[in-house]
Design an enzyme around this catalytic site. Sequence first.
Site, short mmCIF file in Angstrom:
data_model
loop_
_atom_site.label_atom_id
_atom_site.label_comp_id
_atom_site.label_asym_id
_atom_site.label_seq_id
_atom_site.Cartn_x
_atom_site.Cartn_y
_atom_site.Cartn_z
N GLU B 60 17.08 0.64 -1.37
CA GLU B 60 17.04 -0.66 -2.04
C GLU B 60 18.05 -0.76 -3.18
O GLU B 60 18.64 -1.82 -3.40
CB GLU B 60 15.62 -0.96 -2.56
CG GLU B 60 14.63 -1.37 -1.48
CD GLU B 60 14.10 -0.22 -0.65
OE1 GLU B 60 14.32 0.95 -1.05
OE2 GLU B 60 13.48 -0.45 0.39
N HIS B 127 2.04 -3.43 0.08
CA HIS B 127 2.59 -4.45 0.97
C HIS B 127 1.95 -5.81 0.68
O HIS B 127 1.88 -6.65 1.56
CB HIS B 127 2.38 -4.08 2.44
CG HIS B 127 3.15 -2.88 2.89
ND1 HIS B 127 2.78 -1.59 2.56
CD2 HIS B 127 4.28 -2.75 3.63
CE1 HIS B 127 3.64 -0.74 3.09
NE2 HIS B 127 4.56 -1.41 3.74
#
Lengths: 416, 324
Positions: B60, B127
């Site tokens: 990321e 999540h």
Amino acid sequence: MTLPEMKYPLSRDQLLDLYYFMKLTRELDEQLVRLFRQNKVVGGLYSSIGQEASAVGTAYTLEKRDWIAPMIRNVGGLLVKGFRPRDILMQYMARSGAPTGGKDGTSHFGDLQDRHVVSPISMLGDLIPVMTGVAMGGRYLGQKIVTMTWIGDGGTSTGAFHEGMNLAAAQHAPFVCVVENNQWAYSTPVARQVPLKNLADRARAYGIPGYVVDGNDVIAVYQATKEAVELARRGEGPVLVESKTMRMKGHAQHDPAGYVPPEMFEYWKARDPLALYEKWLTENKVWDKKAKDEIEARIERELKEDIEIAEASPLPNAEEAERGVYCEGCHTIEAHWERPIAEVQPPKASVQPVWTVPDFGALNNARGSAPAAAASAPDDGARAEAHSNSSAKSAPAGSGAPKRPARAEARPKGRR
Amino acid sequence: MAPVTMVEAIREALDEEMQRDPSVVLIGEDIGVYGGAFKATEGLLAKYGWERVIDTPISETAIIGAAVGMSYQGLRPVAEMQFIDFIACCFNQMVNFVAKSHYRWGGPVPMVVRGPCGGGVHGGPFHSQNPEMWFVHTPGLKVVYPSTAYDAKGLLKSAIRDNNPVLCLEHKFLYRRVKEELPAEDYTVPIGKLAVRRPGRDLTIATYGAMTLHSLDAAEELAKEGIEAEVLDLRTLMPLDRQGIIDSVRKTNKLLVVHEDVRSGGIAGEIAATVNEQAFEDLDGPILRVTSLDTPVPFSPPLEERFLPQVADITRAARELARY
């Protein structure tokens, strides 16, 4: 006069230019210390002393179209790229005339349009993925640019360094990362940070070329980095160059560096990059006393003028603090295309969205033993190749490369 | 025109912007051949090729870093976080590099970071999060959070065309649950403007994202009891449409803020402070809030249900407020 033979020749003017930039870095450093002692520098002062050859010799390999992102001790790189001492002086003095107008200090400034300089941040490693992105963007636009940044021995321990180098390698980005091994991360010696003799060995883990160079020998720095830049420009990068040098002051002006063994300073003092280069220029009869005096007089004159300009620049108006969080039309965002736009639009850009994995990840993945099916891999598909220690000589292709199979095939000769 | 889901609307926005502007490129994990974990980018690699739809390593920090670098080249990259929770991995790039670039040295960063957020799908602690306030609290970023397919498309287009970094939060619970017919022609939704989803005179419910649907359901029930709630969909969290909130409060004199983000440090606090400062005289009751619990997002369905605000929580708070 015959100049010494070099793989990447430098003219007499260029050789003297290198001296000018190194000496200017040194003298600017000394002047900043003087201003610091007069309380005219706001905040910390970070010295480049001992690392002038490393910054100047690397940056000097670049062309005007190329991009850099300097770290705190790469004042020489900023000067080579066209910034003036006044810019650095006003940054350190937090004046309104500084490139950031006092919003940030030190070498934390840049210029996207003309000089192609990206400002660093204090967190180490983050410039590596950023300059990878500048390189990828330049390639996408059809520019033949190379991007370069520097990182210290300490910064190579960050996650951002790894993520950036890995993405750059996977993308074959035209990017050169100079690891300036100045032996110290603040107060911690390199041996306590990284269990490697040569930080350039890290290049092997990314499957990219890595060089080690004497960072205090400006000619050696230039030659090695020039080769790295040429490789990167041909699409055979990225390249990691380790420049071994020595930080000759503390981390910043407040730090007397009492943790450095005195003998270590002595060792490196005898290898001062400016003294070494002056000797080289004399021994090779590149200059005479007159040429040297002229350069030094020019530097003295320029610095005097720039210090006057910096001191005359007022501190910024307080209300400036409230401005500039967002770009509200103050910048025009424009990409500089050097290839036909039709190439990146359908139908020309369209591809079969499939992966081909030539050797299926087999344990013995030498190319000769790849399953026959792999031979029919479509040329327009990105190829995911399993890299093992034996695959460094194979021709890899990532998502950035499939449009350029010829270049991808040319890669092996540039590899270690 | 057939109705399109929110995730299809997002794909349409990306497709149309890529067609319109060759400087738009996509970068992220599994966005190319696979089409994205939620299929937001499906079909775009085939159409625009490897150079414009870039599959990356699981990295990321490198994704955001590379997007910044491309934006310095005058490109307009759109980076996908596979789940927005993973933006924590590149927090430094976001808050120190991206957000401060223009202010510090005049380096504009015309990039978009988008990704699925929010709970209600039993995604568990990593999540399901709503990280908006990490970034609302960082000057230099814009943060949008649509609740409809129309807004998801229009806000994403505005974000791509903006000269500043914009974080587009897409509630994954809504990806395939909201759908509507969209205009055939090009349109944008302005960043920084709320939408009045339901007019009302008795109290204002300020909300966004999936809680907009809950708040509208609650307003429907309240109406049966004679309480007319005005539902504001904030749509953009930074810059916040403070004036739009004040205007509504001046009309209803009561404010309830509903968000799926956790309670402490949620935007309800910022909104309450703003109304106190600018419309205190107009208030007829306390500013109330309905939020998630101050806990991580739990996994098991009964736990997650307790964690998330429910319609009944909103009606209960609204009734209490209506009594003033």
